[in-house]
Design a protein around this motif. Structure first.
Motif, mmCIF file in Angstrom:
data_model
loop_
_atom_site.group_PDB
_atom_site.id
_atom_site.type_symbol
_atom_site.label_atom_id
_atom_site.label_comp_id
_atom_site.label_asym_id
_atom_site.label_seq_id
_atom_site.Cartn_x
_atom_site.Cartn_y
_atom_site.Cartn_z
ATOM 1 N N UNK A 239 36.101 -51.455 -43.074
ATOM 2 C CA UNK A 239 36.309 -50.028 -43.379
ATOM 3 C C UNK A 239 35.130 -49.170 -42.929
ATOM 4 N N UNK A 240 34.520 -49.565 -41.824
ATOM 5 C CA UNK A 240 33.461 -48.759 -41.209
ATOM 6 C C UNK A 240 34.091 -47.925 -40.090
ATOM 7 N N UNK A 241 33.871 -46.614 -40.126
ATOM 8 C CA UNK A 241 34.466 -45.734 -39.129
ATOM 9 C C UNK A 241 33.789 -45.923 -37.772
ATOM 10 N N UNK A 242 34.572 -45.833 -36.715
ATOM 11 C CA UNK A 242 34.047 -46.008 -35.363
ATOM 12 C C UNK A 242 34.114 -44.685 -34.612
ATOM 13 N N UNK A 243 32.967 -44.278 -34.077
ATOM 14 C CA UNK A 243 32.831 -42.985 -33.398
ATOM 15 C C UNK A 243 32.566 -43.223 -31.920
ATOM 16 N N UNK A 244 33.472 -42.773 -31.067
ATOM 17 C CA UNK A 244 33.293 -42.893 -29.622
ATOM 18 C C UNK A 244 32.701 -41.602 -29.075
ATOM 19 N N UNK A 245 31.525 -41.712 -28.505
ATOM 20 C CA UNK A 245 30.871 -40.582 -27.847
ATOM 21 C C UNK A 245 31.365 -40.538 -26.399
ATOM 22 N N UNK A 246 32.394 -39.735 -26.165
ATOM 23 C CA UNK A 246 32.974 -39.596 -24.825
ATOM 24 C C UNK A 246 32.493 -38.317 -24.147
ATOM 25 N N UNK A 247 31.357 -37.821 -24.573
ATOM 26 C CA UNK A 247 30.838 -36.575 -24.016
ATOM 27 C C UNK A 247 30.549 -36.726 -22.528
ATOM 28 N N UNK A 248 29.981 -37.860 -22.128
ATOM 29 C CA UNK A 248 29.758 -38.119 -20.713
ATOM 30 C C UNK A 248 30.977 -38.758 -20.057
ATOM 31 N N UNK A 249 31.580 -39.745 -20.710
ATOM 32 C CA UNK A 249 32.622 -40.548 -20.070
ATOM 33 C C UNK A 249 33.978 -39.865 -19.998
ATOM 34 N N UNK A 250 34.212 -38.861 -20.832
ATOM 35 C CA UNK A 250 35.534 -38.268 -20.930
ATOM 36 C C UNK A 250 35.984 -37.515 -19.693
ATOM 37 N N UNK A 251 37.282 -37.322 -19.597
ATOM 38 C CA UNK A 251 37.937 -36.541 -18.546
ATOM 39 C C UNK A 251 37.800 -37.172 -17.160
ATOM 40 N N UNK A 252 38.120 -38.479 -17.121
ATOM 41 C CA UNK A 252 38.359 -39.142 -15.851
ATOM 42 C C UNK A 252 37.221 -39.872 -15.194
ATOM 43 N N UNK A 253 36.047 -39.871 -15.776
ATOM 44 C CA UNK A 253 34.894 -40.404 -15.039
ATOM 45 C C UNK A 253 34.881 -41.925 -14.908
ATOM 46 N N UNK A 254 35.507 -42.635 -15.852
ATOM 47 C CA UNK A 254 35.487 -44.102 -15.785
ATOM 48 C C UNK A 254 36.779 -44.674 -15.198
ATOM 49 N N UNK A 255 37.612 -43.825 -14.630
ATOM 50 C CA UNK A 255 38.869 -44.275 -14.046
ATOM 51 C C UNK A 255 40.063 -43.859 -14.871
ATOM 52 N N UNK A 256 39.970 -43.984 -16.183
ATOM 53 C CA UNK A 256 40.990 -43.487 -17.103
ATOM 54 C C UNK A 256 40.569 -42.084 -17.553
ATOM 55 N N UNK A 257 41.507 -41.340 -18.152
ATOM 56 C CA UNK A 257 41.123 -40.019 -18.658
ATOM 57 C C UNK A 257 39.986 -40.132 -19.664
ATOM 58 N N UNK A 258 40.059 -41.180 -20.507
ATOM 59 C CA UNK A 258 39.002 -41.437 -21.493
ATOM 60 C C UNK A 258 38.670 -42.919 -21.482
ATOM 61 N N UNK A 259 37.399 -43.232 -21.611
ATOM 62 C CA UNK A 259 36.983 -44.635 -21.603
ATOM 63 C C UNK A 259 37.641 -45.413 -22.732
ATOM 64 N N UNK A 260 37.928 -44.746 -23.851
ATOM 65 C CA UNK A 260 38.540 -45.416 -25.001
ATOM 66 C C UNK A 260 39.936 -45.937 -24.694
#
Length: 430
Positions: A239-260
């Motif tokens: 029950x530990x919350x997981x926070x994805x920091x997609x500030x750099x990776x978001x919007x297509x940079x890793x191939x997908x729209x979001x790295x997650x």
């Protein structure tokens, strides 16, 4: 070879030096800042008319190019209709539509959108959400889990989660409690999971915060999607919350729209900024699952999320973000993203056996090259590399001995090739 001559633009340089304090700068040692007077597409122009290829999309923001007409048009129309209104007690169509558009492309477990004004404040909001999530349930959880060498921003919560002492040194005695683990790779996954299990058992952990798949400021370090998946699963089982920091990776940079999207186990909270508005406007978002949001619903007013920014959900920023999302999903941008990834792959294979290349890696439109130099020929390698590139009309900002390229999607083939050629020249010169 061009002569970019910082001091040639004396007027702006002199005026700049009189009153301005620049970020990430030791002004006693630094040279004058390079004044830029115009930008278009992937090009920056200085006061002398010299051009520079923006090989890092100005910190991964201007992914659709500087001065993009579609985004400018959307912002102009919006400011003529509704320039700004506070977002507490009021709402407006640009924010509503942006939430709808984001939900259509974010991982399927995301349910609510909270607005902030930059990447660091998006992280701070996420951390506060996580801590209050347990507080509202009568629990006191005081520990965050984060990766070694992670970077999440410079405000206090974000800085606490970050692991780069060069940024945090003077403030380490004042930060939140954070326990760090190594990034998961094939060779260390068992030991990392065992350490995480111990942390979860011996501490009151509220959240695990991470940059998914790529650690940006650490030198574009890549890690295993499967390994990260395992760590998220382990945290969520406690029950530990997981926070994805997609500030750099978001919007297509890793191939997908979001790295997650590469993960089976989705984060509970996602942070977005930078390319969200294509560099046109300061705006950020902290999204969360329905489970997180529901914990703040109560007949007790104080259990609401009392966190606010004056410019939250700024209508003009929302208009820019909407135009950016339309571009992200356009056939032209998808084609350019695919071309850049293939071009990076070809270039990486050309140089991977060079004696001065320690490691070269590609993920999406991100190319990273670790230099392997027996002798540091210059006193400050990073600064010398930076100036070497500028003299040849290329703006890259090396991270220590790591050169990385993360260009606007609209960069031309010739401009991209010039970046590769200049990197090759570095390998044959330094």
């Amino acid at each position: 070879m061009r002569n970019y001559k910082f001091m040639a633009v004396e007027n702006l340089s002199t005026r700049d030096k009189k009153y301005l304090w620049h970020p990430l700068t030791q002004h006693k040692l630094s040279k004058p800042q390079l004044p830029i007077v115009k930008a278009k597409g992937a090009l920056l122009y200085d006061e002398d008319g010299n051009t520079y290829i923006d090989g890092i999309a100005s910190w991964y923001t201007t992914m659709y190019g500087h001065g993009n007409e579609q985004i400018i048009s959307a912002m102009t129309k919006q400011m003529q209709k509704l320039d700004f209104v506070m977002f507490s007690g009021l709402t407006h169509e640009p924010a509503i539509e942006l939430s709808e558009q984001l939900m259509a492309i974010l991982p399927e477990n995301q349910a609510k959108i909270f607005f902030n004004d930059n990447g660091s404040t998006a992280i701070d909001a996420a951390i506060k959400m996580a801590l209050q999530y347990f507080h509202n349930h009568g629990e006191r959880r005081d520990t965050l889990i984060a990766f070694e060498d992670g970077f999440h921003g410079d405000t206090f919560g974000a800085m606490s989660a970050s692991g780069l002492s060069s940024y945090n040194g003077p403030f380490e005695d004042f930060l939140l409690k954070v326990i760090r683990i190594s990034i998961p790779k094939e060779h260390n996954l068992v030991s990392v999971k065992n350490k995480l299990k111990t942390i979860l058992e011996e501490n009151d952990c509220a959240a695990f915060i991470f940059e998914p798949l790529v650690q940006g400021a650490a030198g574009m370090k890549f890690h295993s999607a499967q390994g990260l998946d395992d760590l998220i699963q382990l945290c969520q089982s406690h029950d530990v919350l997981c926070i994805a920091d997609e500030i750099m990776t978001g919007f297509g940079k890793t191939g997908m729209d979001f790295a997650s999207e590469n993960l089976l186990n989705k984060p509970d909270i996602i942070c977005l900024s930078k390319a969200l508005t294509a560099g046109m406007f300061p705006l950020s978002i902290t999204s969360c699952s329905q489970k997180v949001y529901d914990r703040f619903l109560s007949d007790e007013v104080q259990k609401g999320f009392f966190h606010a920014h004056t410019f939250s959900a700024h209508p003009i920023g929302c208009a820019a973000a909407l135009a950016g999302i339309a571009l992200l999903n356009s056939p032209e941008i998808k084609e350019r993203r695919a071309y850049i990834e293939k071009a990076h792959g070809r270039f990486s294979r050309e140089i991977e056996n060079h004696e001065k290349v320690g490691n070269v890696r590609v993920k999406g439109v991100i190319l990273a090259i670790d230099l392997q130099l027996k002798i540091e020929r210059y006193g400050n390698l990073r600064d010398e590399l930076y100036r070497f590139f500028l003299e040849r009309g290329v703006l890259l900002r090396p991270l220590g001995n790591t050169i990385y390229v993360l260009p606007p999607y609209v960069i031309t083939n010739l401009q991209l090739q010039k970046i590769y050629d200049t990197i090759t020249e570095v390998l044959n010169t330094f």
